[in-house]
Motif scaffolding. Sequence first.
Motif, mmCIF file in Angstrom:
data_model
loop_
_atom_site.group_PDB
_atom_site.id
_atom_site.type_symbol
_atom_site.label_atom_id
_atom_site.label_comp_id
_atom_site.label_asym_id
_atom_site.label_seq_id
_atom_site.Cartn_x
_atom_site.Cartn_y
_atom_site.Cartn_z
ATOM 1 N N GLU A 142 0.816 -1.211 0.000
ATOM 2 C CA GLU A 142 0.000 0.000 0.000
ATOM 3 C C GLU A 142 0.854 1.268 0.000
ATOM 4 O O GLU A 142 0.420 2.315 0.451
ATOM 5 C CB GLU A 142 -0.927 -0.021 1.218
ATOM 6 C CG GLU A 142 -1.873 -1.194 1.187
ATOM 7 C CD GLU A 142 -2.566 -1.416 2.519
ATOM 8 O OE1 GLU A 142 -2.093 -0.897 3.536
ATOM 9 O OE2 GLU A 142 -3.578 -2.112 2.519
ATOM 10 N N LEU A 143 2.079 1.171 -0.520
ATOM 11 C CA LEU A 143 2.999 2.305 -0.463
ATOM 12 C C LEU A 143 2.461 3.594 -1.081
ATOM 13 O O LEU A 143 2.621 4.654 -0.480
ATOM 14 C CB LEU A 143 4.348 1.941 -1.078
ATOM 15 C CG LEU A 143 5.320 1.265 -0.132
ATOM 16 C CD1 LEU A 143 6.628 0.963 -0.848
ATOM 17 C CD2 LEU A 143 5.574 2.069 1.111
ATOM 18 N N PRO A 144 1.826 3.571 -2.251
ATOM 19 C CA PRO A 144 1.317 4.849 -2.779
ATOM 20 C C PRO A 144 0.342 5.526 -1.821
ATOM 21 O O PRO A 144 0.409 6.728 -1.585
ATOM 22 C CB PRO A 144 0.633 4.454 -4.087
ATOM 23 C CG PRO A 144 1.284 3.171 -4.485
ATOM 24 C CD PRO A 144 1.631 2.477 -3.200
ATOM 25 N N GLU A 145 -0.528 4.729 -1.244
ATOM 26 C CA GLU A 145 -1.497 5.240 -0.283
ATOM 27 C C GLU A 145 -0.787 5.791 0.953
ATOM 28 O O GLU A 145 -1.114 6.868 1.460
ATOM 29 C CB GLU A 145 -2.404 4.063 0.084
ATOM 30 C CG GLU A 145 -3.563 4.377 0.947
ATOM 31 C CD GLU A 145 -4.390 3.103 1.137
ATOM 32 O OE1 GLU A 145 -4.847 2.915 2.259
ATOM 33 O OE2 GLU A 145 -4.565 2.319 0.194
ATOM 34 N N VAL A 146 0.211 5.052 1.428
ATOM 35 C CA VAL A 146 0.972 5.470 2.606
ATOM 36 C C VAL A 146 1.717 6.774 2.324
ATOM 37 O O VAL A 146 1.695 7.697 3.135
ATOM 38 C CB VAL A 146 1.941 4.348 3.050
ATOM 39 C CG1 VAL A 146 2.939 4.845 4.073
ATOM 40 C CG2 VAL A 146 1.158 3.162 3.590
ATOM 41 N N PHE A 147 2.377 6.856 1.173
ATOM 42 C CA PHE A 147 3.113 8.076 0.837
ATOM 43 C C PHE A 147 2.200 9.294 0.784
ATOM 44 O O PHE A 147 2.594 10.375 1.196
ATOM 45 C CB PHE A 147 3.827 7.936 -0.514
ATOM 46 C CG PHE A 147 5.157 7.268 -0.424
ATOM 47 C CD1 PHE A 147 6.183 7.822 0.315
ATOM 48 C CD2 PHE A 147 5.385 6.072 -1.080
ATOM 49 C CE1 PHE A 147 7.411 7.208 0.408
ATOM 50 C CE2 PHE A 147 6.615 5.447 -0.996
ATOM 51 C CZ PHE A 147 7.632 6.013 -0.251
ATOM 52 N N LEU A 148 0.996 9.103 0.292
ATOM 53 C CA LEU A 148 0.081 10.232 0.180
ATOM 54 C C LEU A 148 -0.549 10.593 1.515
ATOM 55 O O LEU A 148 -0.532 11.747 1.926
ATOM 56 C CB LEU A 148 -1.020 9.940 -0.850
ATOM 57 C CG LEU A 148 -2.088 11.023 -0.986
ATOM 58 C CD1 LEU A 148 -1.469 12.323 -1.499
ATOM 59 C CD2 LEU A 148 -3.198 10.550 -1.901
ATOM 60 N N MET A 149 -1.100 9.624 2.218
ATOM 61 C CA MET A 149 -1.942 9.934 3.372
ATOM 62 C C MET A 149 -1.226 9.971 4.717
ATOM 63 O O MET A 149 -1.654 10.692 5.609
ATOM 64 C CB MET A 149 -3.100 8.926 3.435
ATOM 65 C CG MET A 149 -4.106 9.100 2.320
ATOM 66 S SD MET A 149 -4.808 10.766 2.207
ATOM 67 C CE MET A 149 -5.690 10.876 3.752
ATOM 68 N N GLU A 150 -0.162 9.213 4.896
ATOM 69 C CA GLU A 150 0.447 9.125 6.223
ATOM 70 C C GLU A 150 0.880 10.476 6.801
ATOM 71 O O GLU A 150 0.634 10.732 7.982
ATOM 72 C CB GLU A 150 1.604 8.141 6.228
ATOM 73 C CG GLU A 150 2.083 7.856 7.634
ATOM 74 C CD GLU A 150 2.984 6.653 7.721
ATOM 75 O OE1 GLU A 150 4.168 6.848 8.051
ATOM 76 O OE2 GLU A 150 2.503 5.536 7.466
ATOM 77 N N PRO A 151 1.493 11.361 6.034
ATOM 78 C CA PRO A 151 1.854 12.658 6.635
ATOM 79 C C PRO A 151 0.637 13.411 7.168
ATOM 80 O O PRO A 151 0.700 14.009 8.248
ATOM 81 C CB PRO A 151 2.495 13.419 5.468
ATOM 82 C CG PRO A 151 2.949 12.363 4.535
ATOM 83 C CD PRO A 151 1.973 11.241 4.660
ATOM 84 N N PHE A 152 -0.462 13.345 6.442
ATOM 85 C CA PHE A 152 -1.668 14.033 6.906
ATOM 86 C C PHE A 152 -2.261 13.345 8.130
ATOM 87 O O PHE A 152 -2.719 14.013 9.058
ATOM 88 C CB PHE A 152 -2.717 14.114 5.795
ATOM 89 C CG PHE A 152 -3.940 14.871 6.220
ATOM 90 C CD1 PHE A 152 -3.890 16.233 6.440
ATOM 91 C CD2 PHE A 152 -5.137 14.213 6.436
ATOM 92 C CE1 PHE A 152 -5.005 16.939 6.847
ATOM 93 C CE2 PHE A 152 -6.261 14.902 6.841
ATOM 94 C CZ PHE A 152 -6.199 16.273 7.054
ATOM 95 N N LEU A 153 -2.239 12.028 8.153
ATOM 96 C CA LEU A 153 -2.794 11.294 9.291
ATOM 97 C C LEU A 153 -1.986 11.570 10.550
ATOM 98 O O LEU A 153 -2.557 11.705 11.634
ATOM 99 C CB LEU A 153 -2.842 9.805 8.971
ATOM 100 C CG LEU A 153 -3.720 9.437 7.777
ATOM 101 C CD1 LEU A 153 -3.572 7.969 7.429
ATOM 102 C CD2 LEU A 153 -5.169 9.797 8.013
#
Length: 195
Positions: A142-153
Motif C-alpha cells: 500500500e505504499l502509494p497510499e501510505v506516501f500520500l496519506m500518512e503525513p496528513f494522518l
Amino acid sequence: MGAAKAAAARRRGVLDLEAQFAFFRSQHRHPVNAAAHALLTWPILFTNLLILHFLPLPLPLPVDPALALALAYAAAYLAVDRRAGALAGLLFLAAWAASRALAERLGFAASWRVVLATQLFCWTWQFLGHGLFERKGPTLNELPEVFLMEPFLIFLQILNKLFGYEPYPGFCKNVDKKMEADLKESRELEQRKIT
C-alpha cells in the motif's frame, strides 16, 4: 494475505479519511513506532522535495517538480478535510520554500548527502518501529497510499491529541469502531495463517 490486504485497501479508498485514520492507528499502536513515524515521516517528505529541485527535466515545465508535489499533497489534504487540510497544505508550501532555499544554499552534492543520510536514517527507524515494536512489517503493498496519506494522518493525530480537533463531530468514535474492525480482521488473518 497480500490479496486480503489489497482488498481491504481498495475498500478503504485513498481519500476515505475515517477508514485511512483507523487503519493508520491500527498499524501504529506501539508508542515507539508511533513516535518514530510522527518524527520521521515529514523529514522524508522534506528531503524528497529537496532532491526534486535538482531533477533534470527533458522539457521546461511551468512549475518545478518540488512545487508540483507540494501542491498535489496540499490538494489531496484539502479534499479530505478543509480546515486541517489547509494547515497541512500550508506546511507543505513552507517545506517547499525551505527546501528550495536549502537547495540553493547547499548545491547538488551536499543536498544529495543530506537526502541520502536523512532517508536512510528515517526509513530504517520506521521499518524497525514496525518490526521490533509492532511485531509485523509495514504494509508495503500500500505504499502509494501510505506516501500520500500518512503525513496528513500524523498531522491529524497531533491536532487531535493536542487540541481535540475532529474534522466533524463523531469522527473519533467512528474511527475507533473502524480501527477495532481492522484489528479484528488482522487477528483473524493471523489466526488463519497459523492454522
